[in-house]
Design a protein around this motif. Structure first.
Motif, short mmCIF file in Angstrom:
data_model
loop_
_atom_site.label_atom_id
_atom_site.label_comp_id
_atom_site.label_asym_id
_atom_site.label_seq_id
_atom_site.Cartn_x
_atom_site.Cartn_y
_atom_site.Cartn_z
N ALA A 77 0.84 -1.21 0.00
CA ALA A 77 0.00 0.00 0.00
C ALA A 77 0.87 1.25 0.00
O ALA A 77 0.57 2.23 -0.70
CB ALA A 77 -0.93 0.00 1.21
N ILE A 78 1.96 1.23 0.74
CA ILE A 78 2.87 2.39 0.77
C ILE A 78 3.58 2.51 -0.58
O ILE A 78 3.64 3.59 -1.16
CB ILE A 78 3.88 2.26 1.94
N GLU A 79 4.07 1.37 -1.09
CA GLU A 79 4.80 1.39 -2.36
C GLU A 79 3.94 1.90 -3.51
O GLU A 79 4.40 2.63 -4.37
CB GLU A 79 5.31 -0.01 -2.72
N TYR A 80 2.68 1.46 -3.54
CA TYR A 80 1.79 1.84 -4.64
C TYR A 80 0.87 3.01 -4.28
O TYR A 80 -0.05 3.32 -5.01
CB TYR A 80 0.96 0.63 -5.10
N GLU A 81 1.12 3.61 -3.14
CA GLU A 81 0.35 4.77 -2.66
C GLU A 81 -1.15 4.53 -2.77
O GLU A 81 -1.87 5.26 -3.42
CB GLU A 81 0.80 6.02 -3.42
N ILE A 139 9.48 5.45 1.40
CA ILE A 139 10.47 4.43 1.76
C ILE A 139 11.75 4.71 0.99
O ILE A 139 11.73 4.81 -0.22
CB ILE A 139 9.98 3.02 1.38
N SER A 140 12.84 4.85 1.70
CA SER A 140 14.09 5.09 0.98
C SER A 140 14.77 3.76 0.69
O SER A 140 14.74 2.84 1.51
CB SER A 140 15.00 6.00 1.78
N ILE A 141 15.36 3.66 -0.47
CA ILE A 141 16.00 2.40 -0.86
C ILE A 141 17.33 2.25 -0.11
O ILE A 141 17.73 1.17 0.26
CB ILE A 141 16.19 2.35 -2.39
N GLN B 16 9.45 -8.09 2.34
CA GLN B 16 10.54 -7.49 3.12
C GLN B 16 11.91 -7.97 2.62
O GLN B 16 12.85 -7.18 2.53
CB GLN B 16 10.37 -7.81 4.61
N LEU B 17 11.99 -9.26 2.28
CA LEU B 17 13.26 -9.79 1.75
C LEU B 17 13.63 -9.06 0.47
O LEU B 17 14.80 -8.72 0.26
CB LEU B 17 13.10 -11.30 1.50
N GLN B 18 12.64 -8.81 -0.36
CA GLN B 18 12.88 -8.10 -1.63
C GLN B 18 13.39 -6.68 -1.38
O GLN B 18 14.16 -6.14 -2.15
CB GLN B 18 11.61 -8.05 -2.48
N ARG B 19 12.92 -6.08 -0.31
CA ARG B 19 13.35 -4.71 -0.01
C ARG B 19 14.80 -4.65 0.47
O ARG B 19 15.41 -3.60 0.49
CB ARG B 19 12.43 -4.08 1.03
N LEU B 20 15.35 -5.81 0.86
CA LEU B 20 16.75 -5.85 1.31
C LEU B 20 17.71 -6.23 0.19
O LEU B 20 18.93 -6.29 0.37
CB LEU B 20 16.90 -6.87 2.46
N LYS B 21 17.13 -6.51 -0.96
CA LYS B 21 17.84 -7.04 -2.11
C LYS B 21 19.15 -6.31 -2.44
O LYS B 21 20.16 -6.94 -2.74
CB LYS B 21 16.91 -6.90 -3.30
N SER B 22 19.12 -4.98 -2.38
CA SER B 22 20.30 -4.24 -2.82
C SER B 22 21.52 -4.51 -1.94
O SER B 22 22.64 -4.22 -2.35
CB SER B 22 20.00 -2.74 -2.89
N SER B 23 21.32 -5.09 -0.76
CA SER B 23 22.47 -5.37 0.09
C SER B 23 23.23 -6.64 -0.35
O SER B 23 24.37 -6.84 0.05
CB SER B 23 22.05 -5.48 1.56
N PHE B 24 22.61 -7.50 -1.14
CA PHE B 24 23.31 -8.74 -1.53
C PHE B 24 23.25 -9.05 -3.02
O PHE B 24 23.75 -10.07 -3.47
CB PHE B 24 22.78 -9.94 -0.72
N ILE B 25 22.69 -8.14 -3.80
CA ILE B 25 22.41 -8.45 -5.21
C ILE B 25 23.67 -8.69 -6.05
O ILE B 25 23.63 -9.39 -7.06
CB ILE B 25 21.51 -7.36 -5.83
N LYS B 26 24.81 -8.15 -5.61
CA LYS B 26 26.01 -8.32 -6.43
C LYS B 26 26.63 -9.72 -6.33
O LYS B 26 27.57 -10.05 -7.03
CB LYS B 26 27.04 -7.25 -6.09
N TYR B 27 26.09 -10.53 -5.44
CA TYR B 27 26.61 -11.89 -5.30
C TYR B 27 25.77 -12.88 -6.10
O TYR B 27 24.78 -12.51 -6.73
CB TYR B 27 26.64 -12.29 -3.82
N ASN B 28 26.17 -14.13 -6.02
CA ASN B 28 25.38 -15.19 -6.65
C ASN B 28 24.22 -15.51 -5.71
O ASN B 28 24.40 -16.21 -4.73
CB ASN B 28 26.29 -16.41 -6.86
N ILE B 148 13.16 -1.74 7.13
CA ILE B 148 13.00 -1.68 5.67
C ILE B 148 12.13 -0.49 5.26
O ILE B 148 12.04 -0.17 4.10
CB ILE B 148 12.40 -2.97 5.11
N LEU B 149 11.47 0.13 6.23
CA LEU B 149 10.62 1.27 5.88
C LEU B 149 11.31 2.59 6.22
O LEU B 149 12.08 2.67 7.15
CB LEU B 149 9.28 1.20 6.62
#
Lengths: 154, 149
Positions: A77-81, A139-141, B16-28, B148-149
């Motif tokens: 809901a937050i991601e898609y507002e 949400i910041s990446i 939530q796991l997807q939102r953490l992706k950028s921390s490990f994406i450069k690996y296999n 993650i938020l």
């Protein structure tokens, strides 16, 4: 269209009953549900399981989303507002193993665009209101959590 | 290159796991979940679907553990990261015991007041044991490094 979801793990009959009841009073509003069994009337369609694609399609097309207090729905809901009304599961009614959804709902209720309904009256009051605001996607990446995990993995 | 097993249950845990992706994406990275999310990933990302279970159904739970053991033996991860619940616990347990992998548990942001059951049980096996709420950190000794938020 209104989309409602009970999540992937457990049934949530109380929310389904609320939505059915509301759909009868509002025959012109189309309601799509992702619940644990299939039902269909003129304006009420529900499916037992949706593929992730199908789920996202309903989510993005809906004017408002009604959900159990699960993080998947809240984050989406937050991601898609998308305005979201969350109905927490109560353990004393056997709706979940514990009451963590009450606390999740409480923690996120202060965010604009996230509404909490504990019973049918509260839910229908929000559904009948035409001016629900949407949450802002703030949400910041690059969160501190991500940088911490990256540094630990390296 | 390091191999990362990123594993969670379906639904909110996976989001939530997807939102953490950028921390490990450069690996296999090998993703693993109880719902088939292969189509929501990029074509070059690897995905394995596993059996779902929770503590209320012991037989299913047993088969889930066997299923995850097989995944861990196949993947031989250097790093395991999970946002819960039971499948993540099993993956961290087996990876720690068999390969001494670096194990990271990020308890779901849904757990505002106390850690999840799997989160409490995984403590012994997780090198990094994180909550996403400061209050939980203070009360249960989990680390808090943001959410993650």
């Amino acid at each position: 269209m209104i989309f409602f979801t009970v999540g992937t793990q457990l049934p949530f009959e109380r929310l389904v009953d609320y939505m059915e009841k509301w759909s009868i009073c509002n025959p012109n509003v189309k309601i799509v549900g992702q619940i644990c069994d299939e039902k269909k009337t003129d304006n009420f369609i529900s499916k037992a399981f949706m593929s992730p694609d199908e789920y996202m399609e309903c989510f993005t097309q809906a004017s408002v989303v009604i959900s159990h207090a699960g993080m998947g729905s809240i984050i989406s809901a937050i991601e898609y507002e998308k305005p979201i009304i969350i109905v927490p599961r109560f353990s004393y009614l056997g709706e979940h193993r514990n009451d963590h959804q009450i606390y999740t709902a409480e923690a996120f209720s202060c965010k604009s665009g996230i509404y909490v309904a504990n019973d049918y009256d509260e839910l229908s009051c929000y559904l009948n209101c035409n001016e629900l605001s949407a949450p802002a996607n703030d949400i910041s990446i690059e969160s501190s959590l991500i940088s911490y995990i990256s540094s630990e993995i390296d | 290159m390091k191999t990362v097993l990123a594993i969670s249950s379906g639904g909110g845990h996976w989001v939530q796991l997807q939102r953490l992706k950028s921390s490990f994406i450069k690996y296999n990275v090998i993703y693993c979940s109880t719902i088939d999310y292969s189509r929501s990933l990029n074509k070059d990302e690897k995905f394995i679907q596993v059996q779902d279970a929770n503590k209320d159904d012991k037989i299913k739970l047993f088969f889930m553990f066997i299923n995850i053991l097989w995944v861990v033996l196949k993947v031989r991860p250097d790093i395991v990261i999970s946002t819960g619940a039971a499948p993540g616990f099993a993956a961290i347990l087996f990876s720690k015991l068999i390969f001494n992998s670096k194990t990271i548990w990020v308890d779901s942001i849904a757990n505002v007041k106390e850690p999840s059951l799997a989160g409490l049980k995984v403590k012994r096996w997780a090198d990094i044991w994180l909550t996403q709420w400061d209050a939980v950190s203070k009360k249960y000794g989990m680390e808090y490094k943001g959410s993650i938020l």
